[in-house]
Design a protein around this motif. Structure first.
Motif, PDB file in Angstrom:
ATOM      1  N   LEU A 281       0.832  -1.203   0.000  1.00  0.00           N
ATOM      2  CA  LEU A 281       0.000   0.000   0.000  1.00  0.00           C
ATOM      3  C   LEU A 281       0.866   1.252   0.000  1.00  0.00           C
ATOM      4  O   LEU A 281       1.825   1.349   0.767  1.00  0.00           O
ATOM      5  CB  LEU A 281      -0.909   0.010   1.229  1.00  0.00           C
TER       6      LEU A 281
ATOM      7  N   TYR B  23      -7.463  -0.142   4.933  1.00  0.00           N
ATOM      8  CA  TYR B  23      -6.821  -1.237   4.211  1.00  0.00           C
ATOM      9  C   TYR B  23      -6.599  -2.424   5.150  1.00  0.00           C
ATOM     10  O   TYR B  23      -6.899  -3.580   4.806  1.00  0.00           O
ATOM     11  CB  TYR B  23      -5.486  -0.772   3.637  1.00  0.00           C
TER      12      TYR B  23
ATOM     13  N   MET C  93      -9.309   4.466  -3.382  1.00  0.00           N
ATOM     14  CA  MET C  93      -8.413   3.677  -4.229  1.00  0.00           C
ATOM     15  C   MET C  93      -8.242   4.341  -5.596  1.00  0.00           C
ATOM     16  O   MET C  93      -9.223   4.643  -6.264  1.00  0.00           O
ATOM     17  CB  MET C  93      -8.946   2.255  -4.389  1.00  0.00           C
TER      18      MET C  93
ATOM     19  N   CYS D 197      -3.716   4.641  -2.471  1.00  0.00           N
ATOM     20  CA  CYS D 197      -4.893   5.297  -1.912  1.00  0.00           C
ATOM     21  C   CYS D 197      -4.565   6.765  -1.678  1.00  0.00           C
ATOM     22  O   CYS D 197      -3.533   7.082  -1.071  1.00  0.00           O
ATOM     23  CB  CYS D 197      -5.322   4.640  -0.600  1.00  0.00           C
TER      24      CYS D 197
ATOM     25  N   TRP E 203      -6.884  -4.396  -5.797  1.00  0.00           N
ATOM     26  CA  TRP E 203      -7.489  -4.935  -4.589  1.00  0.00           C
ATOM     27  C   TRP E 203      -8.220  -6.243  -4.890  1.00  0.00           C
ATOM     28  O   TRP E 203      -9.105  -6.305  -5.727  1.00  0.00           O
ATOM     29  CB  TRP E 203      -8.462  -3.921  -3.992  1.00  0.00           C
TER      30      TRP E 203
ATOM     31  N   LEU F 201      -1.363  -1.141  -4.023  1.00  0.00           N
ATOM     32  CA  LEU F 201      -2.540  -0.280  -4.066  1.00  0.00           C
ATOM     33  C   LEU F 201      -2.141   1.146  -3.705  1.00  0.00           C
ATOM     34  O   LEU F 201      -1.426   1.371  -2.728  1.00  0.00           O
ATOM     35  CB  LEU F 201      -3.596  -0.786  -3.080  1.00  0.00           C
TER      36      LEU F 201
ATOM     37  N   PRO G 186     -10.519  -1.013   1.927  1.00  0.00           N
ATOM     38  CA  PRO G 186      -9.769   0.189   1.546  1.00  0.00           C
ATOM     39  C   PRO G 186     -10.653   1.271   0.935  1.00  0.00           C
ATOM     40  O   PRO G 186     -11.676   0.980   0.312  1.00  0.00           O
ATOM     41  CB  PRO G 186      -8.748  -0.339   0.528  1.00  0.00           C
TER      42      PRO G 186
END
Length: 324
Positions: free
Chosen positions: A72, A308, A316, A95, A322, A93, A313
């Motif tokens: 992340l 998350y 995104m 975010c 995900w 990911l 989460p």
């Protein structure tokens, strides 16, 4: 989760109320700035979560490929410094809360501080006093003068409020959509781009840097400005065509610039042509750097980490990563 926070230069975050949101995580804070990706990769080998301090460190494909445990990247606002396709390719990911409902009050306040400093020659007057020379010149009052705001966004509208409190008139220019929204809100929009730059005593730039806006401010725009005018940029240096501002200042249009952003950041060259220019007052990209602003921004970043970790989460940018 093992959380690594980059570029907290003054070790500020752990002293803010929002930091408690990371209770239960294994947190490492880095207070220096590393450019060498090999060094950065080595220190982040155990990182599962990478927290970015705005755009201070780029997240490149090369860096991502050397961080096998990373899952992340959590940050706030725009992300031109993050290689999103590379994040996706490496199963990371991204975010980022775009905070569409809140302006950066810190950036708006600094913009106003720079306008006041430029119009009243505050840095120059301070230097003259300290050198034993008393007054060095005559400044300009703000009341009754024209502030031009380029970009009809949240920060610009906050600056407009300060301007009206000081008795300034406000004139707008923006994209076609921005001008339409300003007109619909009853704001005064310039008849043309050239008329906008020509009419304003101060022009303040408030536009996001995207491919379509890079270099949006041109030599022709500066040439239209009055010799005694001020150009203010607390947004991004890349919005101005390379070299155009230095050439414009040397030509005397505008007469002064007030800047918080530069093409190279951190800027550590005292001979940089803009930072060292006699008609420039400048700060080192501190528009958002207040305790209050950082507490607000990092609360969002930490909430993204906790979401998350909880398996849900939010914000995104590349949701295809995900797996649920």
């Amino acid at each position: 989760m093992k959380v690594h926070i980059l570029d907290d230069w003054f070790d500020t975050l752990r002293g803010l109320p929002s930091f408690a949101r990371l209770d239960g995580h294994d947190v490492t804070i880095w207070t220096d700035h590393v450019v060498d990706e090999d060094v950065l990769s080595e220190r982040l080998q155990e990182a599962e979560v990478l927290v970015l301090f705005r755009e201070r460190t780029p997240v490149t494909a090369g860096l991502l490929e050397n961080l096998p445990k990373l899952r992340l990247v959590s940050q706030r606002s725009v992300y031109p410094h993050v290689d999103v396709p590379a994040c996706t390719a490496n199963g990371v990911l991204l975010c980022s809360n775009m905070h569409s409902d809140t302006p950066s009050h810190g950036a708006a306040e600094l913009t106003w501080g720079l306008i006041l400093a430029a119009m009243r020659q505050i840095p120059q007057q301070m230097a003259s006093l300290r050198a034993g020379r008393w007054q060095m010149g005559v400044g300009k009052s703000l009341r009754g003068r024209m502030l031009g705001l380029y970009g009809y966004g949240r920060i610009a509208r906050a600056v407009a409020g300060y301007a009206r409190a000081f008795g300034m008139e406000v004139l707008w220019w923006a994209s076609e959509d921005g001008r339409a929204r300003a007109s619909a809100d009853g704001e005064r929009v310039a008849e043309s781009r050239e008329a906008f730059f020509a009419a304003c005593d101060v022009v303040s730039l408030h536009v996001r840097l995207k491919p379509v806006t890079r270099g949006i401010i041109t030599p022709a725009d500066f040439a239209a400005m009055a010799p005694g005018s001020v150009f203010v940029n607390t947004s991004r240096a890349g919005l101005v065509q390379p070299g155009a501002l230095v050439e414009a200042l040397n030509a005397g249009r505008p007469g002064m610039a007030a800047l918080d952003v530069f093409d190279t950041e951190p800027l550590t060259d005292p001979d940089d042509p803009l930072a060292s220019h006699p008609n420039v007052i400048a700060t080192p990209h501190i528009g958002y750097v207040t305790e209050d602003e950082l507490d607000l921004q990092f609360a969002d970043i930490y909430d993204q980490i906790n979401a998350y970790a909880a398996g849900a989460p939010v914000h995104m940018i590349n949701p295809e990563v995900w797996k649920g």
